[in-house]
Each structure stands twice: as C-alpha cells, then as structure tokens.
Enzyme design. Structure first.
Site, PDB file in Angstrom:
ATOM      1  N   ASP A 257       0.865  -1.180   0.000  1.00 22.69           N
ATOM      2  CA  ASP A 257       0.000   0.000   0.000  1.00 22.69           C
ATOM      3  C   ASP A 257       0.905   1.234   0.000  1.00 22.69           C
ATOM      4  OD1 ASP A 257      -1.981   1.935   0.389  1.00 22.69           O
ATOM      5  OD2 ASP A 257      -2.033   1.614   2.558  1.00 22.69           O
TER       6      ASP A 257
ATOM      7  N   GLY B   8       1.443   4.937   0.108  1.00 25.18           N
ATOM      8  CA  GLY B   8       0.725   6.129   0.520  1.00 25.18           C
ATOM      9  C   GLY B   8       1.510   7.404   0.299  1.00 25.18           C
TER      10      GLY B   8
ATOM     11  N   ASP C  73      -7.502   1.777  -3.186  1.00 25.20           N
ATOM     12  CA  ASP C  73      -7.667   1.280  -1.823  1.00 25.20           C
ATOM     13  C   ASP C  73      -9.131   0.997  -1.509  1.00 25.20           C
ATOM     14  OD1 ASP C  73      -8.154   4.041  -2.040  1.00 25.20           O
ATOM     15  OD2 ASP C  73      -7.647   4.424   0.047  1.00 25.20           O
TER      16      ASP C  73
END
Length: 273
Positions: free
Chosen positions: A34, A36, A124
């Site tokens: 993930d 970010g 997401d």
C-alpha cells in the site's frame, strides 16, 4: 505384530510428509503493498494468513521491499498506489518477483464493480470493498476507512460494489479550521478530549472527534435503514480513536486493506493445481 505396526507407522509418516509437501506446493508467499503519501506499508501473506508487516518511508521503500522479497522468498506481489509513486518502482518490483501486478481500474476483481467512474476510484477503496464482502458473504456490507479522508465503501449482498461516500478525515478537519480562519490555532489530535470544551483547543478537538463519531453513526444508521442483512466494518489509521466512541455495532479490522489486496492478487494469479 511388531512388523505390522512398524509398517503402519512408516506408511503414516510418508502420508503426513506427502500432505506437508502438497500443502507447501499449494501455498503461496504473497507481498501486498500500500503506497501512501508519506509511508509505504506492506504485508507478507502465507496464503491467507498475515505472516509479517512492514512500514517504510517512501524514499527507502524500494530497497526495503526488495529486502522483504529476498528474506521471505515472496513469489507474488500486488501494488496499490493512490499517489504518483517514483518512476521505476514497478519495474524494480517486477524484476525481483515472479508474478507482479499493479491494481488499477482494469484489474480483474472477485466482486463486481458498478462504480460509474472506475478510473477515478481510489484503488484502496475497491480493495477494502473486496475484503469486506468476502468476509461477510451474503450480507450488505459497509467498509468504513478512517485515513486522510473517511471513505464509506458499500458492497451489496449480490457481490456488487456500488460506491458510498467520502468526507474529510481527522487531521484534515483540524487543519482546515486553522488554515481557513484567521485566529483558530493548529490543534494536535493528542490532548484532552471533553464533550464540553473549556477553551479553543478542547472545543476544536471535541467538535472534530465527537462530530466524526456522530457522522459515522449516522451513516451506519442510514445504510442500515435502507438495506437488510447489513454489516459494517471499521478500518484505517485513525480507527483506534473512534472504535470506542461509535455507538453502532461495528467490527474493527486494521488489516482489511491488506486482506483485500491479497484476495485480488490470488484472484488474478491463482496457485497452479
């Protein structure tokens, strides 16, 4: 008689060994990423179970992920990015791993996506929706993620992601009050929290946190009133601030996003049988 039991024990040992080998052959070491704004989070899955988690500053992520791939012998990987990650990240990962995919609007999913503008949908959100549904099959499920923004992600029990809602997150609300006024201060999340604030800082914190909790409760009730067989799950970095402040019945799962990425990865790169 001894020889009979001895032969039986050898047979059982070989059977157990064969089962272990078969299990290892049908399991996969998956890396879910993930990417970010500030940090890059990753999780190693042994098939469906999280074995380890990692967090890297964005500037150190590529070398960190390469080390994870090497140390855990990861075979498959999926990248979910909601930012413009550095050039060359995907190539670096694909060179280090056997099967690599980047989650986007064209990625095949284990659920249906009925969002009218899939190209603008945060990756997401679809991963959260996937995990929420697969953990609650046959139910209308709302996945609520508390991060930079609050996202409400609704999957109907017919296995279809329909969308939901987006509103400002915790830090964004506090920062906005400071930046869009002349005199309100910049207030940290940490600090005294009272329903009845006694100064400007405690009033801002009260309005933000209790206001968000009331919003989340209200959204859950609205969905619950329109859809039977309803379930809600809470996740995201700011979820711990609110899990005890929400009155509605809700299950908290801090790993929901990673679980969704793993499900999508397994859907696209199944284990050979």
């Amino acid at each position: 008689m001894f020889h009979l039991f001895h032969s039986l024990a050898i047979t059982l040992n070989f059977t157990n060994l064969a089962e272990i080998i078969l299990k290892q052959q049908t399991m996969s070491i998956n890396l879910c990423i993930d990417w970010g704004n500030t940090n890059v989070k990753a999780a190693i899955f042994n098939d469906e179970q999280i074995a380890d988690t990692f967090t890297f500053p964005a500037a150190e992520a590529v070398s960190g992920l390469e080390a994870v791939i090497s140390s855990h012998n990861a075979q498959k990987a999926i990248l979910c990015s909601v930012v413009e990650h550095p050039f060359g990240v995907e190539q670096a990962l694909s060179e280090k791993i056997k099967s690599f995919i980047k989650l986007n609007s064209n990625t095949s999913l284990p659920i249906m996506n009925a969002y009218l503008s899939p190209e603008s949908l945060g990756n997401d959100r679809i991963a959260l929706a996937t995990a929420a549904y697969m953990q609650n099959e046959g139910k209308n499920t709302l996945a609520i993620s508390l991060g930079t923004c609050i996202t409400y992600n609704f999957v109907q029990k017919n296995k279809t992601f329909r969308g939901g809602a987006i509103s400002p997150g915790l830090q964004m609300r506090l920062k906005a009050m400071h930046e869009f006024t002349d005199k309100l201060p910049e207030v940290p999340v940490q600090g005294e929290l009272l329903l009845l604030g006694y100064d400007t800082a405690t009033c801002m914190r009260s309005g933000t946190i209790f206001g968000m909790a009331a919003e989340i409760d209200g959204m859950i009730k609205e969905f619950e009133s329109q859809y039977s067989d309803f379930n809600a799950v809470l996740t995201g970095g700011d979820a711990p601030y609110f899990a005890s402040k929400i009155k509605s019945k809700i299950f908290a799962d801090p790993d929901l996003l990673m679980k969704g990425l793993n499900l999508i990865l397994k859907h696209n790169v199944p284990i050979p049988r």
